[in-house]
Scaffold this motif. Structure first.
Motif, PDB file in Angstrom:
ATOM      1  N   ASN A 154       0.644  -1.290  -0.065  1.00 12.70           N
ATOM      2  CA  ASN A 154       0.031   0.022   0.002  1.00 12.70           C
ATOM      3  C   ASN A 154       0.736   1.290   0.139  1.00 12.70           C
ATOM      4  OD1 ASN A 154      -2.476   1.503   0.298  1.00 12.70           O
ATOM      5  ND2 ASN A 154      -1.855   1.974   2.542  1.00 12.70           N
ATOM      6  N   VAL A 155       1.891   1.094   0.707  1.00 12.46           N
ATOM      7  CA  VAL A 155       2.812   2.267   0.653  1.00 12.46           C
ATOM      8  C   VAL A 155       3.500   2.535  -0.590  1.00 12.46           C
ATOM      9  CG1 VAL A 155       5.298   3.178   1.349  1.00 12.46           C
ATOM     10  CG2 VAL A 155       3.318   2.262   3.155  1.00 12.46           C
ATOM     11  N   SER A 184      -0.482  13.115   3.094  1.00 14.04           N
ATOM     12  CA  SER A 184      -0.840  12.651   4.352  1.00 14.04           C
ATOM     13  C   SER A 184      -1.016  11.291   4.291  1.00 14.04           C
ATOM     14  CB  SER A 184      -2.374  13.418   4.648  1.00 14.04           C
ATOM     15  OG  SER A 184      -2.882  12.913   5.623  1.00 14.04           O
ATOM     16  N   SER A 185      -1.749  10.796   3.136  1.00  9.33           N
ATOM     17  CA  SER A 185      -2.220   9.377   2.918  1.00  9.33           C
ATOM     18  C   SER A 185      -0.646   8.629   3.098  1.00  9.33           C
ATOM     19  CB  SER A 185      -2.801   9.024   1.621  1.00  9.33           C
ATOM     20  OG  SER A 185      -4.018   9.654   1.791  1.00  9.33           O
ATOM     21  N   LEU A 186       0.196   9.035   2.355  1.00 10.89           N
ATOM     22  CA  LEU A 186       1.532   8.297   2.655  1.00 10.89           C
ATOM     23  C   LEU A 186       1.906   7.977   3.730  1.00 10.89           C
ATOM     24  CD1 LEU A 186       3.859   6.786   1.021  1.00 10.89           C
ATOM     25  CD2 LEU A 186       4.763   9.124   0.613  1.00 10.89           C
ATOM     26  N   ALA A 187       1.926   9.279   4.460  1.00  8.55           N
ATOM     27  CA  ALA A 187       2.523   9.377   5.902  1.00  8.55           C
ATOM     28  C   ALA A 187       1.637   8.304   6.860  1.00  8.55           C
ATOM     29  CB  ALA A 187       2.483  10.489   6.626  1.00  8.55           C
ATOM     30  N   SER A 191       2.897   4.878   8.748  1.00 11.53           N
ATOM     31  CA  SER A 191       2.745   4.650  10.241  1.00 11.53           C
ATOM     32  C   SER A 191       2.100   3.251  10.285  1.00 11.53           C
ATOM     33  CB  SER A 191       1.770   5.721  11.043  1.00 11.53           C
ATOM     34  OG  SER A 191       1.200   5.498  12.091  1.00 11.53           O
ATOM     35  N   SER A 192       1.135   2.879   9.267  1.00 12.35           N
ATOM     36  CA  SER A 192       0.561   1.442   9.352  1.00 12.35           C
ATOM     37  C   SER A 192       1.618   0.263   9.272  1.00 12.35           C
ATOM     38  CB  SER A 192      -0.615   1.389   8.299  1.00 12.35           C
ATOM     39  OG  SER A 192      -1.779   2.211   8.577  1.00 12.35           O
ATOM     40  N   VAL A 193       2.416   0.952   8.395  1.00 10.90           N
ATOM     41  CA  VAL A 193       3.645  -0.244   8.257  1.00 10.90           C
ATOM     42  C   VAL A 193       4.350  -0.539   9.396  1.00 10.90           C
ATOM     43  CG1 VAL A 193       5.798  -0.764   7.098  1.00 10.90           C
ATOM     44  CG2 VAL A 193       3.792   0.028   6.016  1.00 10.90           C
ATOM     45  N   LEU A 194       4.656   0.576  10.444  1.00  4.78           N
ATOM     46  CA  LEU A 194       5.286   0.361  11.591  1.00  4.78           C
ATOM     47  C   LEU A 194       4.508  -0.394  12.586  1.00  4.78           C
ATOM     48  CD1 LEU A 194       6.710   3.980  11.951  1.00  4.78           C
ATOM     49  CD2 LEU A 194       7.928   1.861  11.283  1.00  4.78           C
ATOM     50  N   THR A 195       3.228  -0.258  12.705  1.00  9.33           N
ATOM     51  CA  THR A 195       2.256  -0.701  13.669  1.00  9.33           C
ATOM     52  C   THR A 195       2.333  -2.396  13.149  1.00  9.33           C
ATOM     53  OG1 THR A 195       0.860   1.083  13.857  1.00  9.33           O
ATOM     54  CG2 THR A 195      -0.149  -1.082  14.303  1.00  9.33           C
ATOM     55  N   ALA A 196       2.226  -2.376  11.857  1.00 10.83           N
ATOM     56  CA  ALA A 196       2.057  -3.998  11.306  1.00 10.83           C
ATOM     57  C   ALA A 196       3.525  -4.653  11.464  1.00 10.83           C
ATOM     58  CB  ALA A 196       1.788  -3.863   9.617  1.00 10.83           C
TER      59      ALA A 196
END
Length: 454
Positions: A154-155, A184-187, A191-196
Motif C-alpha cells: 500500500n505504501v 498525508s495518506s502516504l504518512a 505509520s500503518s507499516v510500523l504498527t504492522a
C-alpha cells in the motif's frame, strides 16, 4: 516418555509441523507430563501398606563398669568390688506386618489410582490448550505477515500516487491540496507499516515461546471441520461425554469418596504382628555376661476409643470436600456446554465473514479501478482515489483476519468438544502414553532411579 526431537525438521513451516514441535517440546506440556509421572508414585506409596517393614539395628562400643556388692553372710559384713572394661556388640532385626487397619490401605490405593486417572485427564486438558495456543500463535503470525505485506504494498502504491499527483500539480492539473492529501495518506500508510511490523514481531515472539523454534516461511493452513460433530446438539453431547475437564471432575469425586473411607478407617481396630531377634556379645550391664540371644513374635490389637475428636472432624471434613467435588462436576458440565455453544457460534460467524469479506474485496477492487478512470477524466478528485485505495486495503486486511479466524475457530470447537489431540490430528510425533510409566512403577518394591534412568 518421548524420544529426542532431533529427527524432526528444524523449522515448522506448516501448521502440522508446528503442532508436532509443540507436542514434543512445549515446556508447559512436558511439565504436566512430569506431574502425571509424580502422581503415579502415589499408588506404590499406598500399596506399601500391604508390605512388611524390616529394620536392622547394630550397636557397639566400649563400656567401663564397676559394681560393689555387700555380703551379710559374715559378721561384720564384707564388701566386694568388681570393675573392668567391656566391648559389647548387639545385632538385631525387626519385621512388622499390618494385618488389618480398617481397610485404609485398600482405600488409599483406590484413592491414589483415582488421582492418577484425574492427572491423566488434566494432562489431556493441558495438551488441548497447548495445541490450541500453538494454532493461535501460528495463525496470528501468518495473519500479521500478510498484513505487513499488504501495508508495505500500500505504501508503494501511495508513493506512486504521490509522484503522479506532483507531476499533475507541476502542469497545473491539480492543486496543492491534492498534493497535501497524497502526502498525508502516504504518512498514514507508513505509520500503518510500523504498527504492522510491531504486531509481526510480537506474534513471532509468541510463536517462538509456544512452539519452541523460530518461524520460517509459514504455509497456509486449513480448517479441521472434518473432525468435529456436524451439529450443535451432537457437539454438546460429545463434549459432555469426553471433555477432559468433566472426566477429571469425575475422578476427583472418586478421590474424595475414597478419602472419606480412609478417614472412617481410623475408627476401626488395627491388627498387626511383629517379629524380632537380638544377638548380644558381652553386655553393657554385666561384666560376667558373655553372650545372650532374644527372639519374639508378638501380635498387636489396637482398638481406638477416643482420640480427642480429631478423627470425627476429619471424617466430616472429607464429606464436605466430597460435596464440593460433586458441585465442581456440575460446574464443569456447564462450562463445557457454554464453551461448545460459544465456539460453535464463532465458527459459524467466521464462515460467514469469509464470504462477506471476499465480496468486500471484489467490490473495493472494482470501485478503485472505476474511481481511478473517473479521476483521469476529471470526474473524481485525488481524495476520492485515496479513499478508494484505503478501502481496498482495509477490505484485504479484513479478509486476512477472517481467514485466520476461520481456521482458529475450527480448532477451538475441536478443543471445546474434547477432541483436540495428537491422535485425532494425526501428528507425526511419537505419542506420549502415561500408562507406560505407571506400569513401570506401580509394583516397584525398591529403587531410587526413575524409569528413564535419573
Amino acid at each position: 516418555m518421548l524420544p529426542a526431537f532431533g529427527a524432526l525438521p528444524a523449522l515448522a513451516d506448516t501448521l502440522e509441523a508446528a503442532l508436532t514441535q509443540t507436542y514434543v517440546n512445549n515446556p508447559t506440556l512436558n511439565a504436566q507430563r512430569a506431574l502425571v509421572r509424580a502422581t503415579d508414585e502415589n499408588v506404590p506409596q499406598a500399596l506399601s501398606g500391604y508390605r512388611p517393614r524390616v529394620s536392622i539395628t547394630a550397636t557397639g562400643g566400649e563400656v567401663s563398669s564397676s559394681t560393689t556388692s555387700k555380703s551379710t553372710a559374715t559378721n561384720p559384713a564384707t564388701y566386694s568390688t568388681l570393675s573392668g572394661y567391656n566391648s559389647p556388640v548387639s545385632v538385631g532385626a525387626t519385621i512388622s506386618q499390618t494385618l488389618f487397619n480398617g481397610f485404609q490401605t485398600a482405600n488409599r490405593t483406590r484413592q491414589a489410582e483415582a488421582q492418577v486417572l484425574a492427572a491423566r485427564e488434566n494432562l489431556r486438558s493441558t495438551e488441548q490448550s497447548t495445541l490450541l495456543n500453538a494454532v493461535t500463535a501460528y495463525m496470528n503470525l501468518l495473519r500479521d505477515t500478510a498484513i505487513l505485506d499488504l501495508q508495505r504494498r500500500n505504501v508503494e502504491v501511495l508513493q506512486e500516487q504521490l509522484r503522479q499527483t506532483r507531476d499533475r500539480f507541476n502542469v497545473g492539473e491539480v492543486t496543492r491540496t491534492d498534493v497535501a492529501q497524497s502526502e498525508s495518506s502516504l504518512a498514514a500508510g507508513r505509520s500503518s507499516v510500523l504498527t504492522a511490523e510491531s504486531n509481526y514481531k510480537t506474534s513471532a515472539a509468541v510463536y517462538r515461546q509456544v512452539i519452541g523454534v523460530d518461524p520460517g516461511k509459514l504455509a497456509a493452513a486449513s480448517p479441521v471441520d472434518r473432525y468435529s460433530p456436524t451439529s450443535l446438539a451432537a457437539a454438546i453431547s460429545t463434549g459432555s461425554a469426553i471433555h477432559p475437564s468433566i472426566t477429571a471432575a469425575q475422578f476427583n469425586i472418586d478421590t474424595a469418596l475414597q478419602a472419606v473411607k480412609v478417614a472412617e478407617g481410623a475408627l476401626y481396630p488395627t491388627v498387626g504382628v511383629q517379629g524380632s531377634f537380638t544377638k548380644n556379645y558381652l553386655s553393657s550391664q554385666s561384666l560376667s555376661t558373655m553372650e545372650s540371644y532374644n527372639a519374639s513374635v508378638l501380635g498387636t490389637l489396637t482398638v481406638p476409643v477416643y482420640q480427642g475428636g480429631s478423627e470425627y472432624s476429619l471424617i466430616r471434613q472429607a464429606k464436605e470436600t466430597l460435596g464440593q467435588r460433586r458441585i465442581e462436576m456440575d460446574t464443569a458440565r456447564e462450562q463445557v456446554r457454554q464453551s461448545v455453544v460459544q465456539s460453535w457460534g464463532q465458527l459459524e460467524a467466521a464462515k460467514g465473514n469469509i464470504e462477506a469479506t471476499q465480496a468486500q474485496v471484489q467490490s473495493s477492487e472494482i470501485a478503485l479501478n472505476g474511481v481511478r478512470e473517473e479521476a483521469r477524466v476529471g470526474q473524481r478528485t485525488t481524495l476520492d482515489v485515496l479513499n478508494a485505495q484505503q478501502a481496498l486495503v482495509n477490505a484485504r486486511v479484513s479478509l486476512v483476519s477472517a481467514q485466520r479466524d476461520r481456521v482458529v475457530a475450527s480448532y477451538a470447537l475441536l478443543s471445546a468438544v474434547g477432541r483436540l489431540s495428537a491422535q485425532v490430528l494425526g501428528l507425526r510425533a511419537p505419542t506420549y502414553n502415561p500408562k507406560v510409566h505407571y506400569e513401570q512403577v506401580r509394583d516397584s518394591w525398591a529403587g531410587v532411579r526413575t524409569p528413564d534412568g535419573r
